[in-house]
Design a protein around this motif. Structure first.
Motif, PDB file in Angstrom:
ATOM      1  N   GLY A   1       0.805  -1.218   0.000  1.00  0.00           N
ATOM      2  CA  GLY A   1       0.000   0.000   0.000  1.00  0.00           C
ATOM      3  C   GLY A   1       0.833   1.260   0.000  1.00  0.00           C
ATOM      4  O   GLY A   1       2.057   1.236   0.063  1.00  0.00           O
ATOM      5  N   ARG A   2       0.123   2.335  -0.045  1.00  0.00           N
ATOM      6  CA  ARG A   2       0.730   3.665  -0.034  1.00  0.00           C
ATOM      7  C   ARG A   2       1.386   3.943   1.309  1.00  0.00           C
ATOM      8  O   ARG A   2       1.109   3.276   2.301  1.00  0.00           O
ATOM      9  N   GLU A   3       2.237   4.929   1.334  1.00  0.00           N
ATOM     10  CA  GLU A   3       2.977   5.245   2.556  1.00  0.00           C
ATOM     11  C   GLU A   3       2.071   5.782   3.659  1.00  0.00           C
ATOM     12  O   GLU A   3       2.282   5.508   4.821  1.00  0.00           O
ATOM     13  N   LEU A   4       1.090   6.549   3.312  1.00  0.00           N
ATOM     14  CA  LEU A   4       0.246   7.187   4.322  1.00  0.00           C
ATOM     15  C   LEU A   4      -1.166   6.611   4.318  1.00  0.00           C
ATOM     16  O   LEU A   4      -2.148   7.325   4.431  1.00  0.00           O
ATOM     17  N   GLY A   5      -1.258   5.295   4.182  1.00  0.00           N
ATOM     18  CA  GLY A   5      -2.575   4.683   4.160  1.00  0.00           C
ATOM     19  C   GLY A   5      -2.473   3.200   3.883  1.00  0.00           C
ATOM     20  O   GLY A   5      -1.403   2.607   3.992  1.00  0.00           O
ATOM     21  N   ASN A   6      -3.582   2.624   3.515  1.00  0.00           N
ATOM     22  CA  ASN A   6      -3.677   1.187   3.303  1.00  0.00           C
ATOM     23  C   ASN A   6      -3.957   0.884   1.839  1.00  0.00           C
ATOM     24  O   ASN A   6      -4.213   1.782   1.039  1.00  0.00           O
ATOM     25  N   LEU A   7      -3.945  -0.402   1.519  1.00  0.00           N
ATOM     26  CA  LEU A   7      -4.444  -0.814   0.221  1.00  0.00           C
ATOM     27  C   LEU A   7      -5.904  -0.400   0.134  1.00  0.00           C
ATOM     28  O   LEU A   7      -6.632  -0.460   1.136  1.00  0.00           O
ATOM     29  N   SER A   8      -6.340   0.001  -1.033  1.00  0.00           N
ATOM     30  CA  SER A   8      -7.744   0.397  -1.196  1.00  0.00           C
ATOM     31  C   SER A   8      -8.645  -0.832  -1.039  1.00  0.00           C
ATOM     32  O   SER A   8      -8.212  -1.968  -1.284  1.00  0.00           O
ATOM     33  N   PRO A   9      -9.892  -0.616  -0.642  1.00  0.00           N
ATOM     34  CA  PRO A   9     -10.836  -1.745  -0.564  1.00  0.00           C
ATOM     35  C   PRO A   9     -10.966  -2.464  -1.912  1.00  0.00           C
ATOM     36  O   PRO A   9     -11.107  -3.683  -1.953  1.00  0.00           O
ATOM     37  N   GLU A  10     -10.887  -1.718  -3.016  1.00  0.00           N
ATOM     38  CA  GLU A  10     -10.973  -2.325  -4.351  1.00  0.00           C
ATOM     39  C   GLU A  10      -9.777  -3.246  -4.613  1.00  0.00           C
ATOM     40  O   GLU A  10      -9.946  -4.328  -5.177  1.00  0.00           O
ATOM     41  N   MET A  11      -8.597  -2.823  -4.204  1.00  0.00           N
ATOM     42  CA  MET A  11      -7.403  -3.657  -4.401  1.00  0.00           C
ATOM     43  C   MET A  11      -7.481  -4.894  -3.515  1.00  0.00           C
ATOM     44  O   MET A  11      -7.178  -6.000  -3.953  1.00  0.00           O
ATOM     45  N   MET A  12      -7.897  -4.706  -2.263  1.00  0.00           N
ATOM     46  CA  MET A  12      -7.996  -5.857  -1.363  1.00  0.00           C
ATOM     47  C   MET A  12      -9.019  -6.871  -1.894  1.00  0.00           C
ATOM     48  O   MET A  12      -8.791  -8.070  -1.781  1.00  0.00           O
ATOM     49  N   ALA A  13     -10.093  -6.397  -2.501  1.00  0.00           N
ATOM     50  CA  ALA A  13     -11.100  -7.305  -3.072  1.00  0.00           C
ATOM     51  C   ALA A  13     -10.537  -8.085  -4.253  1.00  0.00           C
ATOM     52  O   ALA A  13     -10.959  -9.210  -4.512  1.00  0.00           O
ATOM     53  N   LYS A  14      -9.579  -7.523  -4.959  1.00  0.00           N
ATOM     54  CA  LYS A  14      -8.976  -8.178  -6.117  1.00  0.00           C
ATOM     55  C   LYS A  14      -7.939  -9.233  -5.702  1.00  0.00           C
ATOM     56  O   LYS A  14      -7.612 -10.131  -6.469  1.00  0.00           O
ATOM     57  N   CYS A  15      -7.434  -9.135  -4.476  1.00  0.00           N
ATOM     58  CA  CYS A  15      -6.372 -10.030  -3.995  1.00  0.00           C
ATOM     59  C   CYS A  15      -6.889 -11.443  -3.733  1.00  0.00           C
ATOM     60  O   CYS A  15      -7.982 -11.627  -3.205  1.00  0.00           O
ATOM     61  N   HIS A  16      -6.066 -12.413  -4.078  1.00  0.00           N
ATOM     62  CA  HIS A  16      -6.342 -13.809  -3.744  1.00  0.00           C
ATOM     63  C   HIS A  16      -6.009 -14.089  -2.275  1.00  0.00           C
ATOM     64  O   HIS A  16      -6.590 -14.974  -1.658  1.00  0.00           O
ATOM     65  N   HIS A  17      -5.038 -13.365  -1.739  1.00  0.00           N
ATOM     66  CA  HIS A  17      -4.581 -13.547  -0.351  1.00  0.00           C
ATOM     67  C   HIS A  17      -4.268 -12.170   0.235  1.00  0.00           C
ATOM     68  O   HIS A  17      -3.794 -11.286  -0.477  1.00  0.00           O
ATOM     69  N   ILE A  18      -4.486 -12.028   1.548  1.00  0.00           N
ATOM     70  CA  ILE A  18      -4.038 -10.854   2.288  1.00  0.00           C
ATOM     71  C   ILE A  18      -3.099 -11.374   3.376  1.00  0.00           C
ATOM     72  O   ILE A  18      -3.469 -12.267   4.154  1.00  0.00           O
ATOM     73  N   VAL A  19      -1.907 -10.819   3.398  1.00  0.00           N
ATOM     74  CA  VAL A  19      -0.850 -11.278   4.302  1.00  0.00           C
ATOM     75  C   VAL A  19      -0.353 -10.078   5.095  1.00  0.00           C
ATOM     76  O   VAL A  19      -0.265  -8.970   4.561  1.00  0.00           O
TER      77      VAL A  19
ATOM     78  N   ILE B   1       2.744  -8.679   7.827  1.00  0.00           N
ATOM     79  CA  ILE B   1       4.038  -8.856   8.478  1.00  0.00           C
ATOM     80  C   ILE B   1       3.756  -8.663   9.971  1.00  0.00           C
ATOM     81  O   ILE B   1       3.159  -7.653  10.358  1.00  0.00           O
ATOM     82  N   PRO B   2       4.133  -9.611  10.821  1.00  0.00           N
ATOM     83  CA  PRO B   2       3.765  -9.517  12.241  1.00  0.00           C
ATOM     84  C   PRO B   2       4.584  -8.466  13.004  1.00  0.00           C
ATOM     85  O   PRO B   2       5.505  -8.776  13.743  1.00  0.00           O
ATOM     86  N   THR B   3       4.221  -7.208  12.769  1.00  0.00           N
ATOM     87  CA  THR B   3       4.852  -6.092  13.470  1.00  0.00           C
ATOM     88  C   THR B   3       3.781  -5.365  14.284  1.00  0.00           C
ATOM     89  O   THR B   3       2.586  -5.562  14.053  1.00  0.00           O
ATOM     90  N   LYS B   4       4.210  -4.530  15.213  1.00  0.00           N
ATOM     91  CA  LYS B   4       3.259  -3.791  16.054  1.00  0.00           C
ATOM     92  C   LYS B   4       2.569  -2.673  15.285  1.00  0.00           C
ATOM     93  O   LYS B   4       1.482  -2.252  15.637  1.00  0.00           O
ATOM     94  N   PHE B   5       3.230  -2.160  14.237  1.00  0.00           N
ATOM     95  CA  PHE B   5       2.665  -1.088  13.425  1.00  0.00           C
ATOM     96  C   PHE B   5       3.281  -1.162  12.033  1.00  0.00           C
ATOM     97  O   PHE B   5       4.202  -1.945  11.791  1.00  0.00           O
ATOM     98  N   CYS B   6       2.747  -0.368  11.134  1.00  0.00           N
ATOM     99  CA  CYS B   6       3.218  -0.380   9.744  1.00  0.00           C
ATOM    100  C   CYS B   6       4.682   0.049   9.656  1.00  0.00           C
ATOM    101  O   CYS B   6       5.134   0.893  10.427  1.00  0.00           O
TER     102      CYS B   6
END
Length: 165
Positions: A102-120, A122-127
């Motif tokens: 995703g973008r630096e100051l936000g997340n993947l768009s809902p449209e992009m997430m809907a297009k994804c086969h998988h959402i993964v 990274i096990p960190t406390k924050f972005c």
């Protein structure tokens, strides 16, 4: 390693991050690099791409999600810090994959997430920084897809250390 992968970002706006991600993709042997709805002049990212990745692998610059044209059979894998995402150490990478960050100051768009086969995630406390996130995903792919032998495990576990007084 069998298969191939590409990596890219949606809505990225900082040319140095995009160039660093492209350089890292080149270093890890990506088959292609891409951006979707990037707010970056392509020529500006070359300053941080000292490997000249754009001369060594295809770069696709799609204006929108609808314009994306991934190879047949290539699974889109979104990298996003959401509660229901699979944690990266538990994820089985597809043989043919395109990772999207995703973008630096936000997340993947809902449209992009809907297009994804998988959402993964990274096990960190924050972005974390987008190019660092990309590097971790590509490293995990390389290790988990069998590019190297498994690390040795000590029989019986680690030895107890005795501390003298």
């Amino acid at each position: 390693m069998k298969g191939y992968f590409g990596i890219g970002a949606e809505g990225i706006s900082k040319p140095m991050n995009m160039g660093a991600l492209m350089r890292t993709a080149h270093a890890f042997g990506a088959s292609f690099f891409y951006s979707v709805d990037a707010d970056v002049k392509v020529t500006d990212m070359y300053a941080s791409d000292t490997s000249k990745a754009y001369e060594n692998m295809p770069y696709y610059n799609w204006d929108s999600i609808e314009d994306m044209a991934l190879p047949r059979g290539c699974q889109l894998v979104g990298i996003e810090l959401t509660d229901d995402a699979v944690e990266l150490p538990e994820f089985k990478h597809p043989r043919a994959a395109a990772y999207v960050l995703g973008r630096e100051l936000g997340n993947l768009s809902p449209e992009m997430m809907a297009k994804c086969h998988h959402i993964v995630k990274i096990p960190t406390k924050f972005c974390i920084n987008v190019s660092l996130a990309g590097a971790l995903v590509m490293y995990d792919r390389m290790v988990s897809m069998g590019a190297y032998a498994n690390r040795p495990i000590m029989p019986g576990g680690p030895q107890k250390m005795t501390i003298s007084k």
